[in-house]
Design a protein around this motif. Structure first.
Motif, PDB file in Angstrom:
ATOM      1  N   LYS A  27      31.680 -19.826   7.610  1.00  0.00           N
ATOM      2  CA  LYS A  27      30.648 -18.859   7.216  1.00  0.00           C
ATOM      3  C   LYS A  27      29.294 -19.215   7.806  1.00  0.00           C
ATOM      4  O   LYS A  27      28.589 -18.339   8.344  1.00  0.00           O
ATOM      5  N   ASN A  28      28.902 -20.477   7.726  1.00  0.00           N
ATOM      6  CA  ASN A  28      27.591 -20.876   8.233  1.00  0.00           C
ATOM      7  C   ASN A  28      27.494 -20.699   9.745  1.00  0.00           C
ATOM      8  O   ASN A  28      26.462 -20.256  10.269  1.00  0.00           O
ATOM      9  N   PHE A  29      28.553 -21.030  10.440  1.00  0.00           N
ATOM     10  CA  PHE A  29      28.627 -20.879  11.895  1.00  0.00           C
ATOM     11  C   PHE A  29      28.510 -19.398  12.280  1.00  0.00           C
ATOM     12  O   PHE A  29      27.742 -19.032  13.175  1.00  0.00           O
ATOM     13  N   MET A  30      29.270 -18.557  11.608  1.00  0.00           N
ATOM     14  CA  MET A  30      29.290 -17.124  11.930  1.00  0.00           C
ATOM     15  C   MET A  30      27.966 -16.445  11.554  1.00  0.00           C
ATOM     16  O   MET A  30      27.448 -15.612  12.312  1.00  0.00           O
ATOM     17  N   ASP A  31      27.402 -16.792  10.397  1.00  0.00           N
ATOM     18  CA  ASP A  31      26.148 -16.159   9.969  1.00  0.00           C
ATOM     19  C   ASP A  31      25.014 -16.452  10.945  1.00  0.00           C
ATOM     20  O   ASP A  31      24.255 -15.547  11.324  1.00  0.00           O
ATOM     21  N   MET A  32      24.884 -17.707  11.353  1.00  0.00           N
ATOM     22  CA  MET A  32      23.820 -18.056  12.299  1.00  0.00           C
ATOM     23  C   MET A  32      24.074 -17.397  13.651  1.00  0.00           C
ATOM     24  O   MET A  32      23.153 -16.861  14.283  1.00  0.00           O
ATOM     25  N   GLY A  33      25.313 -17.416  14.100  1.00  0.00           N
ATOM     26  CA  GLY A  33      25.631 -16.828  15.391  1.00  0.00           C
ATOM     27  C   GLY A  33      25.350 -15.339  15.443  1.00  0.00           C
ATOM     28  O   GLY A  33      24.840 -14.816  16.436  1.00  0.00           O
ATOM     29  N   GLN A  34      25.658 -14.640  14.361  1.00  0.00           N
ATOM     30  CA  GLN A  34      25.437 -13.195  14.347  1.00  0.00           C
ATOM     31  C   GLN A  34      23.948 -12.847  14.303  1.00  0.00           C
ATOM     32  O   GLN A  34      23.531 -11.836  14.880  1.00  0.00           O
ATOM     33  N   LEU A  35      23.142 -13.684  13.655  1.00  0.00           N
ATOM     34  CA  LEU A  35      21.694 -13.479  13.691  1.00  0.00           C
ATOM     35  C   LEU A  35      21.178 -13.644  15.119  1.00  0.00           C
ATOM     36  O   LEU A  35      20.372 -12.831  15.606  1.00  0.00           O
ATOM     37  N   ILE A  36      21.635 -14.680  15.792  1.00  0.00           N
ATOM     38  CA  ILE A  36      21.187 -14.931  17.167  1.00  0.00           C
ATOM     39  C   ILE A  36      21.580 -13.778  18.087  1.00  0.00           C
ATOM     40  O   ILE A  36      20.784 -13.327  18.927  1.00  0.00           O
ATOM     41  N   VAL A  37      22.790 -13.264  17.938  1.00  0.00           N
ATOM     42  CA  VAL A  37      23.229 -12.150  18.786  1.00  0.00           C
ATOM     43  C   VAL A  37      22.397 -10.898  18.508  1.00  0.00           C
ATOM     44  O   VAL A  37      22.029 -10.167  19.431  1.00  0.00           O
ATOM     45  N   LYS A  38      22.076 -10.653  17.235  1.00  0.00           N
ATOM     46  CA  LYS A  38      21.251  -9.487  16.896  1.00  0.00           C
ATOM     47  C   LYS A  38      19.898  -9.561  17.597  1.00  0.00           C
ATOM     48  O   LYS A  38      19.446  -8.586  18.208  1.00  0.00           O
ATOM     49  N   VAL A  39      19.254 -10.731  17.532  1.00  0.00           N
ATOM     50  CA  VAL A  39      17.962 -10.896  18.197  1.00  0.00           C
ATOM     51  C   VAL A  39      18.136 -10.877  19.712  1.00  0.00           C
ATOM     52  O   VAL A  39      17.335 -10.280  20.440  1.00  0.00           O
ATOM     53  N   GLY A  40      19.203 -11.502  20.195  1.00  0.00           N
ATOM     54  CA  GLY A  40      19.457 -11.543  21.630  1.00  0.00           C
ATOM     55  C   GLY A  40      19.641 -10.170  22.237  1.00  0.00           C
ATOM     56  O   GLY A  40      19.199  -9.903  23.369  1.00  0.00           O
ATOM     57  N   CYS A  41      20.269  -9.260  21.503  1.00  0.00           N
ATOM     58  CA  CYS A  41      20.446  -7.890  22.022  1.00  0.00           C
ATOM     59  C   CYS A  41      19.104  -7.175  22.155  1.00  0.00           C
ATOM     60  O   CYS A  41      18.911  -6.373  23.081  1.00  0.00           O
ATOM     61  N   MET A  42      18.152  -7.477  21.260  1.00  0.00           N
ATOM     62  CA  MET A  42      16.803  -6.912  21.398  1.00  0.00           C
ATOM     63  C   MET A  42      16.122  -7.443  22.657  1.00  0.00           C
ATOM     64  O   MET A  42      15.436  -6.692  23.366  1.00  0.00           O
ATOM     65  N   ILE A  43      16.322  -8.725  22.935  1.00  0.00           N
ATOM     66  CA  ILE A  43      15.757  -9.302  24.160  1.00  0.00           C
ATOM     67  C   ILE A  43      16.418  -8.669  25.388  1.00  0.00           C
ATOM     68  O   ILE A  43      15.755  -8.378  26.390  1.00  0.00           O
ATOM     69  N   ALA A  44      17.716  -8.467  25.306  1.00  0.00           N
ATOM     70  CA  ALA A  44      18.434  -7.844  26.428  1.00  0.00           C
ATOM     71  C   ALA A  44      17.865  -6.470  26.744  1.00  0.00           C
ATOM     72  O   ALA A  44      17.705  -6.096  27.920  1.00  0.00           O
ATOM     73  N   ALA A  45      17.526  -5.699  25.722  1.00  0.00           N
ATOM     74  CA  ALA A  45      16.931  -4.377  25.941  1.00  0.00           C
ATOM     75  C   ALA A  45      15.594  -4.492  26.657  1.00  0.00           C
ATOM     76  O   ALA A  45      15.261  -3.671  27.527  1.00  0.00           O
ATOM     77  N   GLN A  46      14.820  -5.516  26.319  1.00  0.00           N
ATOM     78  CA  GLN A  46      13.538  -5.743  27.003  1.00  0.00           C
ATOM     79  C   GLN A  46      13.754  -6.185  28.444  1.00  0.00           C
ATOM     80  O   GLN A  46      13.002  -5.780  29.344  1.00  0.00           O
ATOM     81  N   CYS A  47      14.778  -6.981  28.684  1.00  0.00           N
ATOM     82  CA  CYS A  47      15.097  -7.381  30.064  1.00  0.00           C
ATOM     83  C   CYS A  47      15.471  -6.156  30.895  1.00  0.00           C
ATOM     84  O   CYS A  47      15.077  -6.044  32.069  1.00  0.00           O
ATOM     85  N   ASP A  48      16.211  -5.245  30.297  1.00  0.00           N
ATOM     86  CA  ASP A  48      16.581  -4.011  31.004  1.00  0.00           C
ATOM     87  C   ASP A  48      15.340  -3.222  31.425  1.00  0.00           C
ATOM     88  O   ASP A  48      15.265  -2.710  32.553  1.00  0.00           O
ATOM     89  N   LEU A  49      14.363  -3.112  30.518  1.00  0.00           N
ATOM     90  CA  LEU A  49      13.135  -2.391  30.847  1.00  0.00           C
ATOM     91  C   LEU A  49      12.433  -3.026  32.041  1.00  0.00           C
ATOM     92  O   LEU A  49      11.978  -2.335  32.965  1.00  0.00           O
ATOM     93  N   TYR A  50      12.342  -4.348  32.008  1.00  0.00           N
ATOM     94  CA  TYR A  50      11.642  -5.048  33.092  1.00  0.00           C
ATOM     95  C   TYR A  50      12.386  -4.918  34.421  1.00  0.00           C
ATOM     96  O   TYR A  50      11.779  -4.585  35.453  1.00  0.00           O
TER      97      TYR A  50
END
Length: 392
Positions: A139-162
């Motif tokens: 649970k701890n591994f998955m919860d932290m990983g899913q938070l990171i992916v959620k934030v990472g996808c927002m960064i990916a969208a910004q990379c696409d814009l650039y």
């Protein structure tokens, strides 16, 4: 001793990221050719409690008996699921400085097709958990990983814009779609073992009992004593900032027992930089995640985004270990590794950048544009295979 520059990562507010405002200027500073390939997202309130729980589990597992940990090794996936220690090669030598627990933080069993699992086990194999020994780890591994992916996808969208602003033929939203639609990424819970002092030489070394003293000394490198120089071959890596542990008491420490320990980056002009968070600006290890761009994004952007080689320097203090956690966000296994139309794929890594790579870090050209990973048809699974083979 080589001169080291201390530098803060480019800071991005989580609120700004969630708002969707255009952050292309910050993306360029972090991930462009002149950048160091890293940024910090600050103001994420969930990080602190998840970090504490996960690191405690990682420390517990790493300190189990070797015969217990070995039950969770998975050779067929290049030790890319479950426990791995001494199996990976960094800078050409077996890496005994750290142990890693790998799994997919998004789905325990992303694929049901046994033929696919057999064909690409490093990506498609189901997760492996030490549920008997550390029941809270999953649970701890998955919860932290899913938070990171959620934030990472927002960064990916910004990379696409650039990237779209720099390349007229770039496919809109490509990185965001690749990361948000993929159900198989890789997370790595790391335990860095204490560095032992060689009393006769006064050198800090990672001692493997199966190696001779001379073998270990020949490999000594102060800037990669805990994690050798390498590039991440995935698209985007999310990092939880590490924490040190007094192994005599099991107490988790605040701050660094050795100021020189931590993450180092080699720039494309050869400079050596130690990454440190600012001491003010509302930034702390409990509300911040780091994100490094990877080689897959470098390829898909045609070199507009640039991965940088990095390493972790160990704490030159006895009986101190370190816990950390990384998530490697990546394309689907069958995603074609192609550059935007009209871009020469050989330009994804410049000759200058390749020249500045640390010793034994494989160039992109040695793994991309090869017989088994050709420019026109290579997919992410083949590129992963080439990259894992280079480091194992």
């Amino acid at each position: 001793m080589e001169k080291t520059n201390t530098v803060e990562p480019i800071l991005v507010s989580y609120d700004d990221l969630k708002s969707g405002k255009d952050l292309s200027e910050l993306i360029e500073k972090a991930y462009g050719y002149q950048g160091l390939g890293i940024l910090a997202v600050t103001g994420i309130s969930e990080v602190g409690s998840l970090r504490e729980a996960l690191f405690k589990d990682g420390y517990k597992f790493a300190n189990l008996e070797d015969n217990v940990k070995s039950k969770y090794e998975h050779k067929d996936s290049y030790y890319s699921f479950g426990w791995s220690h001494g199996k990976e090669k960094l800078q050409g030598h077996p890496d005994y400085s750290k142990g890693s627990y790998y799994n997919n933080p998004l789905h325990n069993k992303p694929y049901d097709d046994p033929k696919l699992i057999e064909a690409i086990p490093s990506i498609a194999h189901p997760n492996i958990w030490p549920s008997k020994e550390i029941p809270t780890l999953e649970k701890n591994f998955m919860d932290m990983g899913q938070l990171i992916v959620k934030v990472g996808c927002m960064i990916a969208a910004q990379c696409d814009l650039y990237v779209a602003s720099q390349s007229k033929n770039y496919t809109p939203n490509r990185l965001y779609k690749m990361l948000s639609e993929n159900k198989a990424c890789k997370a790595r819970l790391l335990h860095y073992f204490p560095i032992q002092k060689d009393q006769s030489e006064g050198k800090a070394l990672i001692r493997n009992p199966n190696q001779s003293k001379n073998d270990n000394e020949s490999k000594s490198d102060p800037f990669s004593s805990w994690c050798g120089w390498h590039n991440d071959h995935s698209s985007l890596t999310g990092l939880v900032i590490g924490q040190f542990v007094d192994t005599q008491t099991g107490k988790f420490l605040e701050g660094k027992p050795d100021p020189a320990a931590g993450l180092y980056i080699r720039s494309r002009t050869g400079g050596l930089f130690q990454i440190q968070l600012p001491k003010d600006k509302g930034v702390s290890v409990n509300n911040t995640l780091l994100f490094q761009i990877g080689e897959s994004s470098q390829i898909h952007s045609g070199g507009i985004l640039q991965a940088t080689p990095h390493a972790v320097r160990g704490a030159n203090v006895p009986k101190v270990s370190r816990e950390s956690y990384a998530v490697f966000m990546q394309p689907k296994w069958d995603e074609v590794m192609n550059v935007p139309k009209g871009v020469n794929p050989k330009n994804a890594q410049s000759a200058q950048a390749a020249k500045q790579l640390p010793s034994r870090v494989p160039t992109l050209a040695s793994r991309y544009g090869t017989k088994t990973c050709p420019f026109t048809t290579c997919n992410y699974a083949a590129f992963t295979q080439e990259s894992l083979s280079a480091y194992h």
